[in-house]
Design a protein around this motif. Sequence first.
Motif, PDB file in Angstrom:
ATOM      1  N   LYS B 334     -16.134 -11.775  -3.051  1.00  0.00           N
ATOM      2  CA  LYS B 334     -15.071 -12.455  -4.191  1.00  0.00           C
ATOM      3  C   LYS B 334     -13.925 -11.228  -4.064  1.00  0.00           C
ATOM      4  O   LYS B 334     -12.544 -11.818  -3.898  1.00  0.00           O
ATOM      5  N   GLY B 335     -13.949 -10.154  -3.865  1.00  0.00           N
ATOM      6  CA  GLY B 335     -12.927  -9.120  -3.787  1.00  0.00           C
ATOM      7  C   GLY B 335     -12.022  -9.231  -2.653  1.00  0.00           C
ATOM      8  O   GLY B 335     -10.991  -9.319  -2.815  1.00  0.00           O
ATOM      9  N   ARG B 336     -12.642  -9.410  -1.495  1.00  0.00           N
ATOM     10  CA  ARG B 336     -12.006  -9.611  -0.182  1.00  0.00           C
ATOM     11  C   ARG B 336     -11.377 -10.936  -0.169  1.00  0.00           C
ATOM     12  O   ARG B 336      -9.982 -10.640   0.092  1.00  0.00           O
ATOM     13  N   LYS B 337     -11.880 -11.857  -0.551  1.00  0.00           N
ATOM     14  CA  LYS B 337     -11.230 -13.198  -0.426  1.00  0.00           C
ATOM     15  C   LYS B 337      -9.915 -13.163  -1.591  1.00  0.00           C
ATOM     16  O   LYS B 337      -9.044 -14.069  -1.187  1.00  0.00           O
ATOM     17  N   SER B 338     -10.222 -12.450  -2.708  1.00  0.00           N
ATOM     18  CA  SER B 338      -8.824 -12.556  -3.470  1.00  0.00           C
ATOM     19  C   SER B 338      -7.885 -11.466  -3.190  1.00  0.00           C
ATOM     20  O   SER B 338      -7.115 -11.386  -4.100  1.00  0.00           O
ATOM     21  N   ALA B 339      -7.833 -10.836  -2.028  1.00  0.00           N
ATOM     22  CA  ALA B 339      -7.179  -9.604  -2.024  1.00  0.00           C
ATOM     23  C   ALA B 339      -5.724  -9.827  -1.907  1.00  0.00           C
ATOM     24  O   ALA B 339      -4.874  -9.300  -2.615  1.00  0.00           O
ATOM     25  N   PHE B 340      -5.213 -10.895  -1.468  1.00  0.00           N
ATOM     26  CA  PHE B 340      -3.982 -11.246  -1.234  1.00  0.00           C
ATOM     27  C   PHE B 340      -3.250 -11.486  -2.480  1.00  0.00           C
ATOM     28  O   PHE B 340      -2.255 -11.116  -2.930  1.00  0.00           O
ATOM     29  N   GLY B 341      -3.967 -12.157  -3.208  1.00  0.00           N
ATOM     30  CA  GLY B 341      -3.635 -12.614  -4.832  1.00  0.00           C
ATOM     31  C   GLY B 341      -3.792 -11.351  -5.507  1.00  0.00           C
ATOM     32  O   GLY B 341      -2.742 -11.143  -6.466  1.00  0.00           O
ATOM     33  N   ALA B 342      -4.747 -10.605  -5.377  1.00  0.00           N
ATOM     34  CA  ALA B 342      -4.797  -9.494  -6.022  1.00  0.00           C
ATOM     35  C   ALA B 342      -3.578  -8.501  -5.916  1.00  0.00           C
ATOM     36  O   ALA B 342      -3.096  -7.906  -6.993  1.00  0.00           O
ATOM     37  N   MET B 343      -3.326  -8.339  -4.746  1.00  0.00           N
ATOM     38  CA  MET B 343      -1.978  -7.452  -4.214  1.00  0.00           C
ATOM     39  C   MET B 343      -0.841  -8.060  -4.839  1.00  0.00           C
ATOM     40  O   MET B 343       0.051  -7.301  -5.257  1.00  0.00           O
ATOM     41  N   GLY B 344      -0.742  -9.396  -4.881  1.00  0.00           N
ATOM     42  CA  GLY B 344       0.415 -10.207  -5.280  1.00  0.00           C
ATOM     43  C   GLY B 344       0.416  -9.603  -6.764  1.00  0.00           C
ATOM     44  O   GLY B 344       1.957  -9.836  -7.377  1.00  0.00           O
ATOM     45  N   ARG B 345      -0.559  -9.443  -7.679  1.00  0.00           N
ATOM     46  CA  ARG B 345      -0.311  -9.070  -9.059  1.00  0.00           C
ATOM     47  C   ARG B 345       0.374  -7.696  -9.235  1.00  0.00           C
ATOM     48  O   ARG B 345       1.182  -7.756 -10.322  1.00  0.00           O
ATOM     49  N   ILE B 346       0.258  -7.059  -8.344  1.00  0.00           N
ATOM     50  CA  ILE B 346       1.019  -5.622  -8.642  1.00  0.00           C
ATOM     51  C   ILE B 346       2.053  -5.356  -7.942  1.00  0.00           C
ATOM     52  O   ILE B 346       2.983  -4.372  -8.367  1.00  0.00           O
ATOM     53  N   SER B 347       2.331  -5.988  -6.872  1.00  0.00           N
ATOM     54  CA  SER B 347       3.357  -5.708  -6.211  1.00  0.00           C
ATOM     55  C   SER B 347       4.096  -6.937  -5.121  1.00  0.00           C
ATOM     56  O   SER B 347       2.844  -7.900  -4.716  1.00  0.00           O
ATOM     57  N   ASP B 348       5.036  -7.272  -4.638  1.00  0.00           N
ATOM     58  CA  ASP B 348       5.301  -7.964  -3.585  1.00  0.00           C
ATOM     59  C   ASP B 348       4.911  -7.000  -2.329  1.00  0.00           C
ATOM     60  O   ASP B 348       4.744  -5.792  -2.153  1.00  0.00           O
ATOM     61  N   TYR B 349       4.657  -7.899  -1.366  1.00  0.00           N
ATOM     62  CA  TYR B 349       4.219  -7.425  -0.049  1.00  0.00           C
ATOM     63  C   TYR B 349       4.778  -8.013   1.042  1.00  0.00           C
ATOM     64  O   TYR B 349       4.722  -9.414   1.042  1.00  0.00           O
ATOM     65  N   MET B 350       4.738  -7.467   2.147  1.00  0.00           N
ATOM     66  CA  MET B 350       4.850  -8.087   3.521  1.00  0.00           C
ATOM     67  C   MET B 350       3.646  -7.976   3.986  1.00  0.00           C
ATOM     68  O   MET B 350       2.978  -6.936   4.517  1.00  0.00           O
ATOM     69  N   CYS B 351       2.816  -8.992   4.640  1.00  0.00           N
ATOM     70  CA  CYS B 351       1.386  -8.957   5.308  1.00  0.00           C
ATOM     71  C   CYS B 351       1.597  -9.018   6.758  1.00  0.00           C
ATOM     72  O   CYS B 351       2.039  -9.900   7.335  1.00  0.00           O
ATOM     73  N   MET B 352       1.418  -7.779   7.281  1.00  0.00           N
ATOM     74  CA  MET B 352       1.410  -7.833   8.669  1.00  0.00           C
ATOM     75  C   MET B 352       0.321  -8.323   9.373  1.00  0.00           C
ATOM     76  O   MET B 352      -0.726  -8.424   8.839  1.00  0.00           O
ATOM     77  N   ASP B 353       0.438  -8.545  10.708  1.00  0.00           N
ATOM     78  CA  ASP B 353      -0.696  -9.370  11.447  1.00  0.00           C
ATOM     79  C   ASP B 353      -1.067  -8.592  12.851  1.00  0.00           C
ATOM     80  O   ASP B 353      -1.135  -9.512  13.730  1.00  0.00           O
ATOM     81  N   GLY B 354      -0.710  -7.312  13.040  1.00  0.00           N
ATOM     82  CA  GLY B 354      -0.575  -7.086  14.563  1.00  0.00           C
ATOM     83  C   GLY B 354      -2.314  -6.968  14.705  1.00  0.00           C
ATOM     84  O   GLY B 354      -3.026  -6.893  14.047  1.00  0.00           O
ATOM     85  N   THR B 355      -2.582  -7.107  16.266  1.00  0.00           N
ATOM     86  CA  THR B 355      -3.687  -6.816  16.653  1.00  0.00           C
ATOM     87  C   THR B 355      -3.807  -5.609  17.564  1.00  0.00           C
ATOM     88  O   THR B 355      -2.963  -5.393  18.452  1.00  0.00           O
ATOM     89  N   ILE B 356      -4.735  -4.949  17.473  1.00  0.00           N
ATOM     90  CA  ILE B 356      -4.982  -3.653  18.261  1.00  0.00           C
ATOM     91  C   ILE B 356      -6.436  -3.774  18.936  1.00  0.00           C
ATOM     92  O   ILE B 356      -7.276  -4.117  18.452  1.00  0.00           O
ATOM     93  N   PRO B 357      -6.508  -2.829  20.097  1.00  0.00           N
ATOM     94  CA  PRO B 357      -7.774  -2.478  20.701  1.00  0.00           C
ATOM     95  C   PRO B 357      -8.567  -1.774  19.664  1.00  0.00           C
ATOM     96  O   PRO B 357      -8.048  -0.570  19.060  1.00  0.00           O
ATOM     97  N   THR B 358      -9.958  -2.279  19.401  1.00  0.00           N
ATOM     98  CA  THR B 358     -10.432  -1.651  18.156  1.00  0.00           C
ATOM     99  C   THR B 358     -10.830  -0.050  18.277  1.00  0.00           C
ATOM    100  O   THR B 358     -10.874   0.726  17.435  1.00  0.00           O
ATOM    101  N   GLY B 359     -10.741   0.293  19.793  1.00  0.00           N
ATOM    102  CA  GLY B 359     -10.951   1.834  19.634  1.00  0.00           C
ATOM    103  C   GLY B 359      -9.956   2.654  19.146  1.00  0.00           C
ATOM    104  O   GLY B 359      -9.886   3.880  18.986  1.00  0.00           O
ATOM    105  N   ARG B 360      -8.840   1.983  19.115  1.00  0.00           N
ATOM    106  CA  ARG B 360      -7.627   2.843  18.630  1.00  0.00           C
ATOM    107  C   ARG B 360      -7.426   2.848  17.155  1.00  0.00           C
ATOM    108  O   ARG B 360      -6.429   3.299  16.503  1.00  0.00           O
ATOM    109  N   LEU B 361      -8.395   2.278  16.484  1.00  0.00           N
ATOM    110  CA  LEU B 361      -8.337   2.133  14.980  1.00  0.00           C
ATOM    111  C   LEU B 361      -7.934   3.298  14.187  1.00  0.00           C
ATOM    112  O   LEU B 361      -6.963   3.289  13.306  1.00  0.00           O
ATOM    113  N   PRO B 362      -8.859   4.491  14.355  1.00  0.00           N
ATOM    114  CA  PRO B 362      -8.476   5.445  13.541  1.00  0.00           C
ATOM    115  C   PRO B 362      -7.045   5.974  13.593  1.00  0.00           C
ATOM    116  O   PRO B 362      -6.425   6.181  12.686  1.00  0.00           O
ATOM    117  N   GLU B 363      -6.648   6.420  14.906  1.00  0.00           N
ATOM    118  CA  GLU B 363      -5.322   6.823  15.115  1.00  0.00           C
ATOM    119  C   GLU B 363      -4.374   5.734  14.414  1.00  0.00           C
ATOM    120  O   GLU B 363      -3.061   6.301  14.048  1.00  0.00           O
TER     121      GLU B 363
END
Lengths: 395, 487
Positions: B334-363
């Motif tokens: 429930k928390g995950r699926k309502s994330a975008f709505g929950a975020m919208g309550r506290i602020s406007d946001y731009m939702c980015m959508d890039g993809t990266i090789p998962t090995g580069r995640l931490p950096e």
Amino acid sequence: MADLHPGDEASVEEAVRAARSKAEPLEISGGGTKRGYGRPVQAGATLSLSGLNGITLYEPSELVIAAKAGTPLAEIEAKLAEGGQRLPFDPPRLNRLFGGDPDKASIGAIVACNLSGPRRIHAGAARDSLIGVRLVNGRGETVKSGGRVMKNVTGLDLVKLMSGAFGTLGALTEVTFKVLPAPETEATLVFEGLDDRQAIACLSDGLCSPWEVTAAANLLGAGGEPARTLMRLEGFESQMAYRSKALAEALTGYGAADVLRGADSAARWAAIGELEPLGPVDGRAVWKVSTTPGAAPGVAAAISNAIDARLFYDWGGGLIWASLPAQGDAGAATVRAAVASAGGHATLASAPDEIRAAVDVFEPQPEPVMALTRKLKDTFDPDRILNPGRMYAGV
Amino acid sequence: MSSLVLPDVDPTVLARRDRIVTALRGVVGDRWVISDEDELRAYETDALTAYRQMPLAVVLPGSTGEVSRVLALLDEEGVKVIGRGAGTSLAGGALPLADSVVVGVSRMSRALDIDTANRTIRVEAGITNLAVSGAVDHLGFFYAPDPSSQLACTIAGNVGMNSGGAHCLKYGVTTNNLLGLTLVLMDGTVIELGGQYLDAPGYDLLGLMTGSEGQLGLVTEATLRILPKAEGARPVLVGFDSSADAGACVSDIIAQGLLPVAIEFMDKPAIHICEDFAEAGYPLDVEAMLIIEVEGSQDEIAEQLEKIIAVARDNGARHVREATTAAESAAIWKGRKSAFGAMGRISDYMCMDGTIPTGRLPEVLVKISEICQSYGLGVANIFHAGDGNLHPLVLYDVNDPVQLEKAEACGADILKLCVEVGGCLTGEHGVGIEKRDLMVHQFNPTDLDQQMQIKTIFDPQWLLNPAKVFPLEGRPDVGKSRHHEAA
């Protein structure tokens, strides 16, 4: 016929530009094991990509591998096996149809012909696992599309377009795949003595079950052997025990099932992927028919009733491989009529050159789609340098 | 509106508005053409609300035949066409132009044929994603792609953007679950691609159409693969002291040969915002959290979760919560699926959508945080970790033009970073208008030219969604649209 052997992408560009300036079409080849697939190409020279060889990227934890297009499939599979992984779509060699050394089959040819084996029913086709390509178009320009990540909707998807284009849109130089973990083990349920309709119903029931059937084929009875209906499960050892029992119980209406385990199961599916159930194919023409599983027994009957055919079903019944005498039109009129009424398409996968030059190898397309096909060819290869006519005359 | 450049408005089209509207009414009937300003307002934007533009008119055809006649008419008039499903694009894919007609497929929303034995469903393209699964749920089946907006978004839009969702690590995205399409070309020609069988013949036009963002034609019907539901599914929630540990855990799970159906990542700001909203019981004292879901029988689930939890503990997980009931599973999601709505309550946001090789995640996470700090903007990270598809939410105030400009620049820097580390600009939202001018960072002129030549053969006048996807500079000269007498 001259044979060009570029060693890198820049040399491929150069070779294509030179051929274009001479208006001399090129037949593209990798390991040379699929040259009998498609219509015969009238070319002034062969562009061999076997010099573009080597795995360029393998990240097991990211489920990705990339290789130059001339890299042998065997080398890629060996590398993946070291990491406990595999190409999901079960690529076949098909050297029983086309001859040649199966160890030389290149990964580029697998992509160009969009070849997938029995696991295609579960894991998708070659084109579904393909996530990136580099190619040299008919202007001698390198174009890239996709990349090394599995979710990517950046720009038009030329990756899919390259898969199954038989080299008519570009000479592939590098391909990148999403890979999957290889399962710990596998098991295959075998039912005997079902007629075609019962068999397809049995496969459909299996594929509609929650136990993830990863291959589903039906082999017809012949020479005293009963018909055999086979379904494969893959996963952890403990899972296989549970799932094979659950699936067999759900399908008891089709009789008792024998179970092939581990290597026996794997060997059986390798043989099916390499079309062994067709028997000897010398002097025969082989058709590959894609249709709706439920309609497949009708298609098979229409073919068998008219012609001396040997055939079997894969992909839950949706794929019929049929071996017919290589005479006249190799059964084209019969096969196409059967497919037309059922829905689907048929490819004359192998036959002597003169037959493949005379009949449509690929399913004829309605004119609006053919118009787009010709225009697409124009955008990649305006002067018809790359494998011209391999799929359709003038393309 | 920010600094975004749109194509020149064709004044001759504006001058012919009444004639065009009358002609459209002749095709679909008066009630299905919207030209009244108040009613048009509903179509001036999509889920990228920073950009707004009123269209010339909106037309809502009820059949493939009507779509064909509408497009033929607009082609003849030289009028731009914006295809629209439910308008949920986060990339501005459905943003109108002043001289465009929006062609919406929302009236075409029926499931036409369900065939469980052959595992397919035929639908009209305006059906919502969730309604497809809904139509086959009672039969024990589902449709696999599950974008967050699935309650509203349509199959037409899903095909346009090659939509994915949380479960595509196992089941693939739209292109992997599509068997056939009915497609209307700009000149009104109707073509059928594929059907109720595997591997459509000829060039892979189905693959080319999927993710083409309304550039090549409008989709009116689709044949989709449906799958039998698993016996069960259960998530585990694991919390870590650092994003790097969470990233390493994802890599190790995959390296062990486990293939969960979903691996979702949330960082601390995202966890707090979602917890405030959904009270899902998320741990508030961790830096990063994963939701990992597996499927199968109860025993299979237990065995897989045991292995996953062991990997997580090896990677320093210090909060582990395994769902043991359906209610606990639902709470975790429930928390995950309502994330975008929950975020919208506290602020406007731009939702980015890039993809990266998962090995580069931490950096990459560290660098995203640095980039946002440099613009003085907050960021919350929520994404599909298994496939490297990031959704950093850049927080800003939509009513502050300076902040909007900063957010756009910040988002652009994040996406350039994704490309630099070997990824791409967009994993599932599409290029749309938002990332159009960034395309040059991923593709060179030859790559783009090849794509644009394809666009041109489908749409010689560049009338289909022409402000999107391809940078305005470097486009082919398609010639001036035909001359028309002003009405």
